[in-house]
Structure formats: structure tokens, C-alpha cells
Design an enzyme around this catalytic site. Structure first.
Site, PDB file in Angstrom:
ATOM      1  CB  SER A   1     -11.590  -0.758  -5.476  1.00 34.28           C
ATOM      2  OG  SER A   1     -11.943  -2.120  -5.380  1.00 34.28           O
ATOM      3  CE  LYS A   2      -4.697  -0.710  -7.581  1.00 31.63           C
ATOM      4  NZ  LYS A   2      -3.259  -0.758  -7.583  1.00 31.63           N
ATOM      5  NE  ARG A   3     -10.468  -4.601  -2.634  1.00 25.46           N
ATOM      6  CZ  ARG A   3      -9.575  -3.609  -2.575  1.00 25.46           C
ATOM      7  NH1 ARG A   3      -8.317  -3.825  -2.884  1.00 25.46           N
ATOM      8  NH2 ARG A   3      -9.946  -2.390  -2.220  1.00 25.46           N
TER       9      ARG A   3
END
Ligand code: GLU
Length: 461
Positions: A227-229
């Protein structure tokens, strides 16, 4: 065969990450492989979550990666506008077509797409209400990567919300029709939407384009999708860290594709030649930051001197809080260049340069106490250093090539009945404060007569 037209259709609602970049890249590769057209379309209908900053990040990241688009914002094209926020009139027109054909209707303020089939009411336990089910055979998708996929749609769905905003499924399909898109290459997370989209195509009386759903990118450690995180997910981070875009592109190509043999580092022209949708793996790809760092190192190593020095200079310029980097930038450009070039084969990434080169740009470099203890314990290193200083100070001493310096040092060692190593460690310690770095002869040549003599004198004192 008709001209291939593919599109990358990001929503500017977050940072540009590895997954987006790979989807953009696979579309771009397919367009370049087939001589087709690569479209950039901005899916910015979600007014609340869009931002101009995220939009600019898409443009900047794609430009940095070299993914130039043939149609889209900034470059225009015959099918514009290319931002969905500017295409409201087109969606209205298409909804009108569905209404006129009896394939859309209004209910509770929203507009619904109507599936054609035998209808019956059932009570849905989960949603605690009566819903209308439509009996239909499964939608069959012959996905160019996944193969045959079947999915059942059995309920009408909303295409325009009660607030007047058109829904993703509608605008996505309308634009792909209106822009004559021939192949939809996108992340596998959209596979579950595709059956709705196929129904919409049919509702508009248009043959659906080819679909190719790219497998997910799994996070490096543990299960699940990256994910982007996740650490290492953001493209701008690599840009900031001085990665080479072509190394990142090469790495991204291999996240789900390979040339059919075990080659990994390949020029992009070669990848364009070989890339094809059936060659994309069905199984998920796992992100691996070590592999990416290694790829970057391999590309760094082969950069021409000018490009490497420019890359280093740009990196140092961004390190405004880093005193070592700022001191290096302040140095004479020819000297900066020499120091960077001797470091090129020694570092794993540009971000190691400030620390690796710090002693070249400062006379107050620290002397590593442990190294000093070890080096000073053997033989008579002070005497060796004095001898070397004297030899280098001789008027005929040549400082201009590594070979000449090596000759001086070897000549000295032979004359004294000692080895090269007896001179090397203590000289390195005096000149750099450490026991690692470039070859000692290179270090002496690049530091130059004045610095070397001053550093040895200071060390002996
Ligand atoms: N805006 C969608 C996304 O960012 C694009 C879906 C598609 O490519 O069809 O996921």
C-alpha cells in the site's frame, strides 16, 4: 488491425506509488511495443479527495520516469478534455443515450443502470431489505493476462448519484468508449468491476475493449498488497534519494513481467521490443527493495562521468541540512568532480556520497579511535609516514597519476625492505581518519600535494 490505444487513468487522491507507476509503465510499454497511442486521463471526479498537489505529482513522477504520454493534459489531443472534471457534458449525453434506450432509469433521486433479464424480488438477510434480482448468465471476460474470468451481475446499479455526480463505473466506461480505447491495462483490483463495465458497454451498444488485469504487488514482508503507506512505496522518495529513473523503470518492468529468460538488467529499447501482454505473469509480484537498490547500483556504475557528477550535485543541493553535503558543494567544481568520480565505483547509491566523501571536503575529519589503535600498534607507522612525506616532497615526485604515486610508494618500500602495506594503512588513517575508501594512490592524487602534506604534518604533530 486497428491502432492500439491505451490509457493510464489515475485519480489524484494520493501519492504516486509503485503500483500506479507500474500500471502506467505497462500501458506505456504496450503502446510503444505496438506503435500505438498512450493516453493519460485524469479521473478526478471525487471533488473532496482530489488535490492539485497530487495531480502535479502524477505529472512530475511520470515525466521523471520518462513515461511520456501522446494524448492528455498538457499535450492535448483529439479526444479531450482529458480530465474527467471537465467532461460532465459528455457523461450527461451518454446517460441520455441510456435513458433513451430504456437502459437507465431514475429511482430515489439516483440514476440506475438496468440489467436485462428475468427479475424477481428477494429479501436480502444481510442488507435487511427487499432487493430486485436479475437472472442472467455470467459475464465472461477473456482477460489477456488472467485468461477466462466469469462473474455474475444480478442487480441494477447506480450510475449517477442523487447529488448529480456520475459514478466511477459510468465515467470510466464512457471515456474508454469516447476515447476509442482498445486495451484496458490496469490493476487486478479492478477485475471485480469489469463485469459491470461489460454490461455498460453492451448497454451503449459498443463492443468492449480487450482487458488485461495486472497482478498485485505484494508487500516485501508479510502477506497482502503493498500500500501507499508501506516503506519504499512512493516514487518521489526515490527521486529525492537520487535513484536513477531508468533503474527504477527496469525494476518495475520485472514486477510481473520477464523477457522469458533470466535477464534482468536490460535497456528500455530491448524491453519495448519484447514486452507483450501474454508475457505478464498471472501470479503476484513481491516488492524487494534490495533488488531495486542493486539494480540502481548497477546503473550508477555505468553512468558517464558528466551524468554521475550532475546527479551527485543535484542530490547534494537537496541536502540543505547536511553540513558534509553543503561543504562539498562549496568546493571547487573540478575537485568536487574528481571526488565524485573516484566514489562512483565504491558506493551503492548516491545518498551514500556525502558521508563517503566528507573528509575530502573538510580538514576537521574525525580520526577513528579503534582504527588508529590498530594501525599504530604494528611496526613503526610514524616513521613510515615521515618517509613517505619526504619521498612525496622530493621535487621530482609526480602527483598527477595513480601509477606515478604507486611507483613512488613501492620504490620507497623496496628501498626500506618493507611492503606497500606498511605505508598504506597509516597514510590512509592520516589522510582520511579511517580504514576504508578508495585506493590510497587515488586518494593521494585527488587530495593533491597541499592537502596531503598538511594532513600528514598535522597527524604527525
Ligand atoms: N481511476 C482508476 C484508478 O485509479 C482507474 C481504473 C482504470 O484504469 O480503469 O484505479
Amino acid at each position: 488491425m486497428s491502432q492500439v490505444r491505451v490509457r493510464f487513468a489515475p485519480s489524484p487522491t494520493g501519492f504516486f506509488h509503485i503500483g500506479s507507476a507500474r500500471t502506467a509503465l505497462f500501458n506505456w510499454l504496450y503502446a510503444r511495443h505496438t506503435g500505438g497511442t498512450f493516453i493519460l486521463r485524469i479521473e478526478d471526479t471525487d471533488k473532496e479527495r482530489n488535490s492539485e498537489a497530487f495531480l502535479n505529482l502524477i505529472y512530475d513522477s511520470m515525466a521523471w520516469l520518462g513515461l511520456n504520454w501522446d494524448e492528455g493534459p498538457k499535450v492535448g489531443g483529439a479526444y479531450g478534455p482529458y480530465r474527467q472534471s471537465e467532461r460532465g457534458h459528455i457523461y450527461k449525453e451518454y446517460v441520455g443515450k441510456l435513458m433513451a434506450a430504456g437502459r437507465a432509469y431514475e429511482k430515489d433521486g439516483a440514476i440506475w443502470f438496468k440489467l436485462l433479464g428475468e427479475r424477481h424480488e428477494v429479501f436480502d438477510e444481510h442488507r435487511k431489505k427487499t432487493v430486485t434480482k436479475v437472472k442472467l448468465p455470467p459475464v465472461v471476460i477473456e482477460d489477456q493476462i488472467r485468461g477466462r474470468v466469469e462473474r455474475i451481475e444480478d442487480e441494477d446499479f447506480v450510475i449517477v448519484r442523487s447529488d448529480g455526480n456520475p459514478v466511477f463505473h459510468l465515467v470510466n466506461v464512457v471515456d474508454d468508449i469516447a476515447m476509442n480505447v482498445t486495451h484496458i491495462i490496469r490493476g487486478e483490483d479492478h477485475l471485480s468491476n469489469t463485469s459491470k463495465h461489460v454490461h455498460l458497454y453492451e448497454g451503449f451498444g459498443v463492443k468492449p475493449p480487450a482487458f488485461a488485469h495486472i497482478p498485485l504487488i505484494l508487500k516485501q514482508n508479510g502477506p497482502g498488497k503493498m500500500s501507499k503507506r508501506d516503506q519504499g512505496a512512493l516514487i518521489e522518495e526515490y527521486q529525492r534519494r537520487g535513484y536513477l529513473p531508468e533503474a527504477l523503470v527496469n525494476f518495475l518492468c520485472l514486477l510481473g513481467w520477464n523477457p522469458g529468460d533470466d535477464r534482468e538488467k536490460m535497456p528500455i529499447a530491448e524491453i519495448i521490443k519484447l514486452f507483450d501482454l501474454p508475457g505478464v505473469n498471472q501470479s503476484n509480484a513481491r516488492f524487494d527493495d534490495k533488488k531495486l537498490a542493486h539494480m540502481n547500483m548497477a546503473y550508477l556504475l555505468e553512468q558517464p562521468a558528466d551524468r554521475f557528477v550532475t546527479l551527485a550535485r543535484e542530490y547534494f543541493a537537496r541536502q540543505t541540512e547536511n553540513a558534509a553535503a553543503q561543504a562539498a558543494l562549496a568546493a571547487d567544481p573540478a575537485y568536487f568532480r574528481e571526488v565524485m568520480l573516484l566514489s562512483q565505483p565504491k558506493i551503492k547509491g548516491v545518498e551514500e556520497l556525502p558521508a563517503y566523501t566528507a573528509y575530502f571536503f573538510s580538514e576537521t575529519y574525525a580520526i577513528d579511535a579503534k582504527v588508529k589503535e590498530k594501525v599504530m600498534a604494528k611496526g613503526d607507522p610514524k616513521a613510515r609516514l615521515q618517509e613517505l612525506a619526504a619521498a612525496l616532497a622530493a621535487p621530482e615526485a609526480n602527483w598527477t597519476t595513480d601509477a606515478a604515486i604507486e611507483e613512488t610508494m613501492k620504490g620507497l618500500a623496496t628501498a626500506k625492505g618493507l611492503g606497500f602495506g606498511d605505508y598504506q594503512a597509516v597514510t590512509r588513517l592520516a589522510l582520511s581518519g579511517t580504514n576504508v575508501g578508495p585506493s590510497i594512490t587515488t586518494m593521494i592524487r585527488v587530495l593533491g600535494r597541499e592537502r596531503v602534506q598538511a594532513r600528514i604534518a598535522r597527524f604527525l604533530a
